[in-house]
Design a protein around this motif. Structure first.
Motif, PDB file in Angstrom:
ATOM      1  N   SER A 175       4.223   3.547   8.154  1.00 41.18           N
ATOM      2  CA  SER A 175       5.671   3.658   8.304  1.00 41.18           C
ATOM      3  C   SER A 175       6.292   2.362   8.804  1.00 41.18           C
ATOM      4  O   SER A 175       7.476   2.102   8.570  1.00 41.18           O
ATOM      5  CB  SER A 175       6.003   4.806   9.262  1.00 41.18           C
ATOM      6  N   ASP A 176       5.484   1.498   9.485  1.00 44.66           N
ATOM      7  CA  ASP A 176       6.016   0.224   9.962  1.00 44.66           C
ATOM      8  C   ASP A 176       5.945  -0.878   8.919  1.00 44.66           C
ATOM      9  O   ASP A 176       6.314  -2.023   9.182  1.00 44.66           O
ATOM     10  CB  ASP A 176       5.275  -0.211  11.235  1.00 44.66           C
ATOM     11  N   GLY A 177       5.449  -0.547   7.700  1.00 45.64           N
ATOM     12  CA  GLY A 177       5.402  -1.517   6.620  1.00 45.64           C
ATOM     13  C   GLY A 177       4.084  -2.235   6.467  1.00 45.64           C
ATOM     14  O   GLY A 177       3.891  -2.968   5.484  1.00 45.64           O
ATOM     15  N   SER A 178       3.170  -2.039   7.382  1.00 48.85           N
ATOM     16  CA  SER A 178       1.871  -2.704   7.268  1.00 48.85           C
ATOM     17  C   SER A 178       1.049  -2.075   6.147  1.00 48.85           C
ATOM     18  O   SER A 178       1.032  -0.859   5.968  1.00 48.85           O
ATOM     19  CB  SER A 178       1.115  -2.595   8.600  1.00 48.85           C
ATOM     20  N   VAL A 179       0.362  -2.927   5.395  1.00 45.27           N
ATOM     21  CA  VAL A 179      -0.392  -2.466   4.225  1.00 45.27           C
ATOM     22  C   VAL A 179      -1.682  -1.780   4.663  1.00 45.27           C
ATOM     23  O   VAL A 179      -2.398  -2.269   5.555  1.00 45.27           O
ATOM     24  CB  VAL A 179      -0.708  -3.650   3.294  1.00 45.27           C
ATOM     25  N   LYS A 180      -1.970  -0.658   4.041  1.00 46.04           N
ATOM     26  CA  LYS A 180      -3.216   0.074   4.303  1.00 46.04           C
ATOM     27  C   LYS A 180      -4.295  -0.479   3.379  1.00 46.04           C
ATOM     28  O   LYS A 180      -4.106  -0.584   2.157  1.00 46.04           O
ATOM     29  CB  LYS A 180      -3.029   1.573   4.060  1.00 46.04           C
ATOM     30  N   ASN A 181      -5.436  -0.801   3.968  1.00 48.49           N
ATOM     31  CA  ASN A 181      -6.513  -1.408   3.188  1.00 48.49           C
ATOM     32  C   ASN A 181      -7.542  -0.389   2.706  1.00 48.49           C
ATOM     33  O   ASN A 181      -8.305  -0.683   1.776  1.00 48.49           O
ATOM     34  CB  ASN A 181      -7.214  -2.487   4.035  1.00 48.49           C
ATOM     35  N   ASN A 182      -7.592   0.768   3.318  1.00 55.62           N
ATOM     36  CA  ASN A 182      -8.584   1.778   2.931  1.00 55.62           C
ATOM     37  C   ASN A 182      -8.078   2.591   1.729  1.00 55.62           C
ATOM     38  O   ASN A 182      -7.946   3.813   1.777  1.00 55.62           O
ATOM     39  CB  ASN A 182      -8.898   2.692   4.115  1.00 55.62           C
ATOM     40  N   THR A 183      -7.777   1.878   0.648  1.00 53.27           N
ATOM     41  CA  THR A 183      -7.249   2.519  -0.562  1.00 53.27           C
ATOM     42  C   THR A 183      -8.105   2.146  -1.762  1.00 53.27           C
ATOM     43  O   THR A 183      -8.883   1.187  -1.731  1.00 53.27           O
ATOM     44  CB  THR A 183      -5.800   2.079  -0.820  1.00 53.27           C
ATOM     45  N   GLU A 184      -7.933   2.913  -2.825  1.00 51.74           N
ATOM     46  CA  GLU A 184      -8.638   2.653  -4.078  1.00 51.74           C
ATOM     47  C   GLU A 184      -7.694   2.959  -5.238  1.00 51.74           C
ATOM     48  O   GLU A 184      -7.115   4.036  -5.304  1.00 51.74           O
ATOM     49  CB  GLU A 184      -9.891   3.526  -4.182  1.00 51.74           C
TER      50      GLU A 184
END
Length: 413
Positions: A175-184
């Motif tokens: 929600s703060d705009g930081s990118v999530k890295n645990n994605t596929e």
């Protein structure tokens, strides 16, 4: 998407003419698009060609539209292509197969022919334009809630973009705009368009937080987002007011059910009582003997007994083909004081054929009295009383009255 115009110049002595085409144009799948071809001198003809692929040589190009001195007949097989205003090429209902190079040949009056080129690029807008997460309940536009069971330790959120060309880029942020890295991210192609899927694992410590699925690219008109909140399934509890309302409703339903059962049982008991009465009365109204034919004297006595005048009775008996009608030769004659109650009802039920079918308790009592069924009359009064009356009694009276009409009147009813 427009790009700077490419100018094709030709010089002949001190005179020249300009041919202007666009280097590249982007079209949307299923919509219409036009490719410009403009010049500064009068021309004899304009021809548009479709190349086999982008950058293919002129020898492989196919003529798809032409304008020769104002004549623009469609070319068979290329009806979607036509030359519009200012000699531009118009393509209706753009297909993915329309993506290639097109060339415009101009034939002027006093100059050599010139040819300009345009590359057509086809994109497909995602449908829908916003990301989709299965089983996520929409709470407001651009936001949804993903509900999980209390015993789950986390969940995988699957964000999808469908039917896009080129493929959109799908990512996840907090929600703060930081990118999530645990994605596929996964991309699937079908019939020239793409489905894009991006998965995010949400751990038990992140339950209750907001996550944003972000899709970017031409196929989503820039950027499209969906905010997701992961929640545990709320416990179902009842307030005191809700509990009271439910209890009241259940009590009301129980009362209705009890009253219904009581009504049904009473109605069945009443029907059984009426059936028993009918069984007692009907054997007592068996047909009387000696009614096969009326004598002349009997008919006159019946006339007096039923208040029928001579003419009415004669017309009635004639209509019903009763032989005794021929005996009515005089209007008045002395009557004998014999019991003619049965004969009176005989003629009465012939004259009023519906008497038995529409019988009420009163008409049934009169019928039983006239016919001399004193025992049946006594049972009727004993069961219901002298003044008792209701609809169910009328039903049974109609049945018994109908039986009396059929039995007593015989074939005449």
């Amino acid at each position: 998407m427009l790009t700077p115009l490419v100018f094709c110049w030709m010089f002949v002595g001190a005179a020249s003419f300009n041919l202007l085409t666009e280097e590249s144009i982007t079209a949307v799948l299923g919509r219409n698009v036009s490719l410009p071809c403009s010049f500064s001198v009068p021309v004899l003809a304009v021809y548009w060609y479709k190349h086999e692929f982008s950058g293919a040589p002129d020898d492989d190009a196919i003529l798809i539209a032409s304008d020769y001195m104002g004549f623009t007949d469609p070319i068979p097989g290329f009806e979607r292509f036509r030359i519009g205003d200012d000699y531009r090429l118009v393509i209706n209902d753009v297909l993915l197969l329309d993506e290639t190079t097109y060339s415009c040949i101009v034939v002027p009056h006093h100059f050599d022919n010139q040819r300009g080129y345009t590359d057509l690029r086809v994109i497909a807008l995602a449908n829908p334009q916003v990301p989709i997460i299965s089983s996520c309940e929409t709470t407001e536009p651009g936001r949804c809630s993903f509900i999980i069971e209390e015993d789950e330790e986390g969940v995988t959120l699957d964000c999808n973009i469908y039917n896009a060309r080129p493929p959109a880029n799908v990512t996840w942020t907090s929600s703060d705009g930081s990118v999530k890295n645990n994605t596929e991210q996964q991309i699937y192609e079908k019939d020239g368009v793409f489905n894009i899927s991006s998965q995010l694992w949400v751990s038990i410590n992140e339950i209750g937080e907001d996550f944003v699925c972000v899709a970017t690219g031409e196929s989503v008109n820039g950027t499209s987002t969906l905010v997701v909140t992961v929640k545990y399934l709320p416990e179902i509890g009842l307030s005191s007011g809700s509990t009271a309302w439910i209890a009241t409703s259940l009590l009301f339903l129980v009362i209705i059910a009890v009253l219904t059962i009581v009504y049904i049982l009473r109605k069945r008991k009443r029907q059984d009582q009426l059936a028993d009465l009918e069984d007692e009365l009907l054997p007592l109204v068996a047909p009387k003997q000696g009614m096969q034919q009326l004598t002349e004297t009997d008919i006159l006595d019946v006339t007096h007994e039923t208040n029928l005048d001579h003419g009415q009775l004669r017309n009635l008996l004639t209509e019903l083909h009763i032989e005794a009608a021929d005996m009515l030769t005089e209007k008045d004659r002395n009557t004998r004081a014999s019991d003619l109650k049965l004969k009176a009802f005989h003629v009465l039920c012939v004259w009023r054929k519906t008497e038995g079918i529409n019988a009420t308790r009163g008409t049934l009592r009169n019928a039983l009295h006239k016919c001399g069924y004193i025992e049946a009359l006594g049972i009727l009064d004993e069961r219901w009383g002298l003044n008792s009356q209701d609809n169910e009694q009328n039903v049974i009276c109609s049945k018994i009255g109908s039986q009396i009409s059929r039995k007593v009147c015989g074939r005449l009813v």
